[in-house]
Design a protein around this motif. Structure first.
Motif, PDB file in Angstrom:
ATOM      1  N   ARG A  68       2.276   1.572  -5.028  1.00 21.93           N
ATOM      2  CA  ARG A  68       1.637   0.257  -5.042  1.00 21.93           C
ATOM      3  C   ARG A  68       0.420   0.216  -4.125  1.00 21.93           C
ATOM      4  NH1 ARG A  68       1.650  -3.164  -8.771  1.00 21.93           N
ATOM      5  NH2 ARG A  68       3.933  -3.169  -8.917  1.00 21.93           N
ATOM      6  N   LYS A  69       0.528   0.854  -2.962  1.00 18.77           N
ATOM      7  CA  LYS A  69      -0.615   0.880  -2.042  1.00 18.77           C
ATOM      8  C   LYS A  69      -1.758   1.715  -2.622  1.00 18.77           C
ATOM      9  CE  LYS A  69       1.779   0.059   2.343  1.00 18.77           C
ATOM     10  NZ  LYS A  69       2.106   0.610   3.689  1.00 18.77           N
ATOM     11  N   ARG A  70      -1.417   2.840  -3.222  1.00 19.71           N
ATOM     12  CA  ARG A  70      -2.466   3.646  -3.848  1.00 19.71           C
ATOM     13  C   ARG A  70      -3.137   2.877  -4.976  1.00 19.71           C
ATOM     14  NH1 ARG A  70       1.463   8.072  -3.478  1.00 19.71           N
ATOM     15  NH2 ARG A  70       1.859   7.935  -5.725  1.00 19.71           N
ATOM     16  N   TYR A  75      -7.547  -0.309  -7.799  1.00 19.96           N
ATOM     17  CA  TYR A  75      -7.981  -1.612  -8.312  1.00 19.96           C
ATOM     18  C   TYR A  75      -9.283  -2.050  -7.647  1.00 19.96           C
ATOM     19  CZ  TYR A  75      -3.707  -2.884 -10.905  1.00 19.96           C
ATOM     20  OH  TYR A  75      -2.679  -2.952 -11.818  1.00 19.96           O
ATOM     21  N   LYS A  76      -9.358  -1.857  -6.345  1.00 14.89           N
ATOM     22  CA  LYS A  76     -10.550  -2.286  -5.606  1.00 14.89           C
ATOM     23  C   LYS A  76     -11.758  -1.444  -6.009  1.00 14.89           C
ATOM     24  CE  LYS A  76     -12.164  -3.662  -1.035  1.00 14.89           C
ATOM     25  NZ  LYS A  76     -11.826  -3.781   0.400  1.00 14.89           N
ATOM     26  N   ALA A  77     -11.575  -0.129  -6.172  1.00 16.55           N
ATOM     27  CA  ALA A  77     -12.670   0.736  -6.599  1.00 16.55           C
ATOM     28  C   ALA A  77     -13.150   0.345  -7.997  1.00 16.55           C
ATOM     29  CB  ALA A  77     -12.225   2.198  -6.578  1.00 16.55           C
ATOM     30  N   HIS A  78     -12.209   0.007  -8.868  1.00 14.77           N
ATOM     31  CA  HIS A  78     -12.555  -0.472 -10.212  1.00 14.77           C
ATOM     32  C   HIS A  78     -13.454  -1.690 -10.138  1.00 14.77           C
ATOM     33  CE1 HIS A  78     -11.444  -3.697 -13.146  1.00 14.77           C
ATOM     34  NE2 HIS A  78     -11.831  -2.787 -14.014  1.00 14.77           N
ATOM     35  N   GLN A  79     -13.097  -2.646  -9.289  1.00 12.03           N
ATOM     36  CA  GLN A  79     -13.897  -3.863  -9.172  1.00 12.03           C
ATOM     37  C   GLN A  79     -15.262  -3.580  -8.557  1.00 12.03           C
ATOM     38  OE1 GLN A  79     -13.167  -6.977 -10.446  1.00 12.03           O
ATOM     39  NE2 GLN A  79     -15.340  -7.188  -9.966  1.00 12.03           N
ATOM     40  N   ALA A 121      -0.077   4.293 -11.726  1.00  7.67           N
ATOM     41  CA  ALA A 121       0.453   4.789 -10.444  1.00  7.67           C
ATOM     42  C   ALA A 121       1.878   4.319 -10.217  1.00  7.67           C
ATOM     43  CB  ALA A 121      -0.441   4.321  -9.286  1.00  7.67           C
ATOM     44  N   ASN A 122       2.211   3.154 -10.724  1.00  6.49           N
ATOM     45  CA  ASN A 122       3.535   2.569 -10.524  1.00  6.49           C
ATOM     46  C   ASN A 122       4.511   2.915 -11.644  1.00  6.49           C
ATOM     47  OD1 ASN A 122       2.814   0.811  -8.121  1.00  6.49           O
ATOM     48  ND2 ASN A 122       1.336   0.060  -9.614  1.00  6.49           N
ATOM     49  N   ARG A 123       4.098   3.801 -12.557  1.00  5.15           N
ATOM     50  CA  ARG A 123       4.935   4.087 -13.738  1.00  5.15           C
ATOM     51  C   ARG A 123       5.219   5.576 -13.898  1.00  5.15           C
ATOM     52  NH1 ARG A 123       0.941   0.258 -17.181  1.00  5.15           N
ATOM     53  NH2 ARG A 123       1.636  -1.735 -16.345  1.00  5.15           N
ATOM     54  N   ILE A 124       5.191   6.310 -12.810  1.00  3.81           N
ATOM     55  CA  ILE A 124       5.536   7.734 -12.878  1.00  3.81           C
ATOM     56  C   ILE A 124       7.043   7.825 -12.662  1.00  3.81           C
ATOM     57  CG2 ILE A 124       5.034  10.040 -12.008  1.00  3.81           C
ATOM     58  CD1 ILE A 124       2.470   8.946 -10.832  1.00  3.81           C
ATOM     59  N   TYR A 125       7.779   7.725 -13.744  1.00  2.95           N
ATOM     60  CA  TYR A 125       9.228   7.612 -13.652  1.00  2.95           C
ATOM     61  C   TYR A 125       9.919   8.972 -13.590  1.00  2.95           C
ATOM     62  CZ  TYR A 125       8.026   2.951 -15.384  1.00  2.95           C
ATOM     63  OH  TYR A 125       7.474   1.711 -15.552  1.00  2.95           O
ATOM     64  N   LEU A 199     -10.270   4.129   0.821  1.00  2.00           N
ATOM     65  CA  LEU A 199      -9.588   5.403   0.640  1.00  2.00           C
ATOM     66  C   LEU A 199      -9.526   6.146   1.979  1.00  2.00           C
ATOM     67  CD1 LEU A 199      -8.436   6.874  -1.901  1.00  2.00           C
ATOM     68  CD2 LEU A 199     -10.528   8.236  -1.887  1.00  2.00           C
ATOM     69  N   PRO A 200      -8.356   6.597   2.411  1.00  2.00           N
ATOM     70  CA  PRO A 200      -8.239   7.278   3.707  1.00  2.00           C
ATOM     71  C   PRO A 200      -9.071   8.563   3.759  1.00  2.00           C
ATOM     72  CG  PRO A 200      -6.076   6.616   2.898  1.00  2.00           C
ATOM     73  CD  PRO A 200      -7.038   6.391   1.772  1.00  2.00           C
ATOM     74  N   LYS A 201      -9.435   8.962   4.959  1.00  2.00           N
ATOM     75  CA  LYS A 201     -10.246  10.155   5.167  1.00  2.00           C
ATOM     76  C   LYS A 201      -9.542  11.390   4.596  1.00  2.00           C
ATOM     77  CE  LYS A 201     -12.736   8.701   9.330  1.00  2.00           C
ATOM     78  NZ  LYS A 201     -13.040   9.041  10.737  1.00  2.00           N
TER      79      LYS A 201
END
Length: 484
Positions: A68-70, A75-79, A121-125, A199-201
């Motif tokens: 969810r965090k990823r 989502y933010k990069a998309h926007q 990202a939230n659907r890798i089951y 995005l983290p370093k």
């Protein structure tokens, strides 16, 4: 017009923009007017090794971060891409040449890949599987591959980046990105937006410069667990050979030689418009564009006439001109290849029905006029090799079995197209075509939600759809014994 500096620090390693260790730079040239846009850093082996080290160090935290965090970062990069849409499209047009309206569409597509994989990202089951033994429990746990080396092409310098790094980041992988030397500016701007998105370093690193040195560093380093590449089949084979040393995973989208089959029951007006749209998009520099057109002999004259009616309205010119339909080719070698295929065809009896020469306009860039030739045969280079330019060959056929055999008689198997109003025929032919993608009355099949990839020597793996994220995931099997 988008404003750019005369020089830019284009290496992004462990969250910092840098120059090359040597201080060397390389010019980025506008293919429409041959003017230098900017100088970018010319990195190599040392810079790539540092980028791999940064990606490896960042992998631990990034892979353990909740999906969810990823996804929030994606989502933010998309926007942010949509917020900077016109600027990104202008830069893309300046460095690559395609018309601004096409560049704008590509940037939207780039954003859409991030949106799709923010959701995936939230659907890798994983799986909990019934065991054949009562004293065992079986689990399958998906886990990210690790550090990914992403090598992207010049013909779609924005969307091919997000189509690779979107699923990689969503899956929990870290990335070292090597864009094409001809088109690094779109990559630089996209990485800046990922930086703004939080995005983290070390999670995403960018190395521009010596393609051979950077590629070798990615191949020789055992910490790079997967190579994802879009480009020629020749280079894809090289990557396969070199990856064997460390048994790296590969995702390869390689060359194509797409047939278009126009049956006698096709809507000829639709077929003509879409065939031209496919062939001349990006000046014919797409891996899935119409490369060879097979027309049923009973409708050859009608179809050819409709092509000529529509092609006359196409305007060649500089991409930032809003009236331009066809921009320049990427370089002089690309122009020479079109000329070579055209001359070979004419020498063997083909007839030029439209175009047939370099475009003599007011610009001094790498332009070639949209061209149609007929009476082509299997012996001609244009019917066997990917032209990657605005040359459209027409060949007639008599029956269904014959044209299917002709369409399949190639080492390539990326995309193929059928025009027919007969559903039975469309399904029957679709099933027999040896291609990873088949368009039925549709020449624009690429979309974020569907798997894109070829068979035979057109590649391995898929990009797009839920299928695409699994290229970046390993399936860990866990067997649990119960003793009470």
């Amino acid at each position: 017009m988008a404003e750019v500096e005369t020089k830019v620090s284009s290496l992004f390693i462990n969250g910092e923009w840098q120059d090359s260790d040597s201080g060397k730079t390389e010019a980025v040239v506008n293919p429409a007017n041959l003017e230098t846009i900017i100088e970018v850093a010319y990195g190599g082996k040392q810079e790539t090794e540092r980028a791999i080290e940064a990606a490896k160090a960042a992998f631990v935290e990034w892979s353990e971060m909740s999906p969810r965090k990823r996804s929030r970062i994606l989502y933010k990069a998309h926007q942010l891409i949509y917020d900077h849409l016109d600027r990104l499209a202008e830069i893309l047009t300046m460095e690559q040449g395609k018309p601004f309206k096409e560049a704008r569409g590509e940037v939207k597509s780039a954003a859409n890949f991030l949106l799709w994989y923010a959701e995936e990202a939230n659907r890798i089951y994983g799986e909990w599987m019934p065991s054949s033994q009562t004293q065992k429990r079986i689990l399958v746990v998906p886990q990210p591959v690790g550090v990914v080396g992403a090598i992207t092409p010049w013909n779609f310098p924005s969307s091919m980046i997000t189509r690779k790094i979107g699923p990689a980041l969503a899956a929990g992988c870290t990335v070292v990105l090597k864009p094409a030397p001809e088109t690094p500016l779109s990559a630089i701007e996209l990485v800046k937006l990922f930086e703004q998105a939080g995005l983290p370093k070390g999670v995403l690193n960018l190395v521009t410069g010596d393609a051979e040195e950077i590629g070798q560093a990615l191949l020789q380093n055992k910490d790079v667990r997967l190579i994802t590449f879009t480009g020629s089949t020749e280079v894809g084979k090289y990557l396969m050979r070199e990856s064997a040393q460390h048994v790296k995973k590969l995702s390869l989208e390689l060359g194509g030689h797409a047939p278009v089959i126009v049956f006698e029951d096709a809507d000829l007006d639709v077929a003509a418009k879409l065939t031209l749209a496919s062939k001349y998009r990006n000046a014919g520099q797409t891996c899935i564009c119409a490369n060879r057109v097979y027309v049923h002999e009973s409708v050859q004259e009608k179809f050819s006439q409709k092509l000529l009616e529509h092609i006359q309205s196409l305007k060649v010119g500089e991409g930032l001109d809003p009236n331009t339909d066809i921009g320049p080719l990427i370089n002089e070698q690309a122009v020479s290849k079109v000329e070579s295929h055209l001359n070979d065809a004419v020498k063997q009896g083909a007839e030029v029905v439209y175009g047939g020469a370099k475009w003599e306009g007011e610009l001094n860039g790498y332009f070639f006029s949209p061209t149609i030739v007929k009476n082509v045969t299997k012996a001609m280079a244009v019917m066997n090799e990917e032209t990657f330019g605005p040359l459209l060959p027409l060949q007639t056929f008599q029956d269904e079995a014959e044209v299917i055999a002709e369409a399949n008689d190639t080492d390539y198997g990326l995309a193929a197209y059928i025009f027919s109003e007969n559903l039975d025929r469309s399904l029957r032919v679709m099933e027999k075509l040896e291609y990873g993608i088949v368009g039925v009355n549709d020449v624009f099949p690429a979309t974020a939600e569907a798997p894109f990839g070829g068979v035979k020597q057109s590649g391995v793996g898929k990009e797009g759809g839920h299928h695409g994220i699994h290229e970046f995931v390993e399936q860990k099997y866990v067997s649990i014994g119960m003793h009470s």
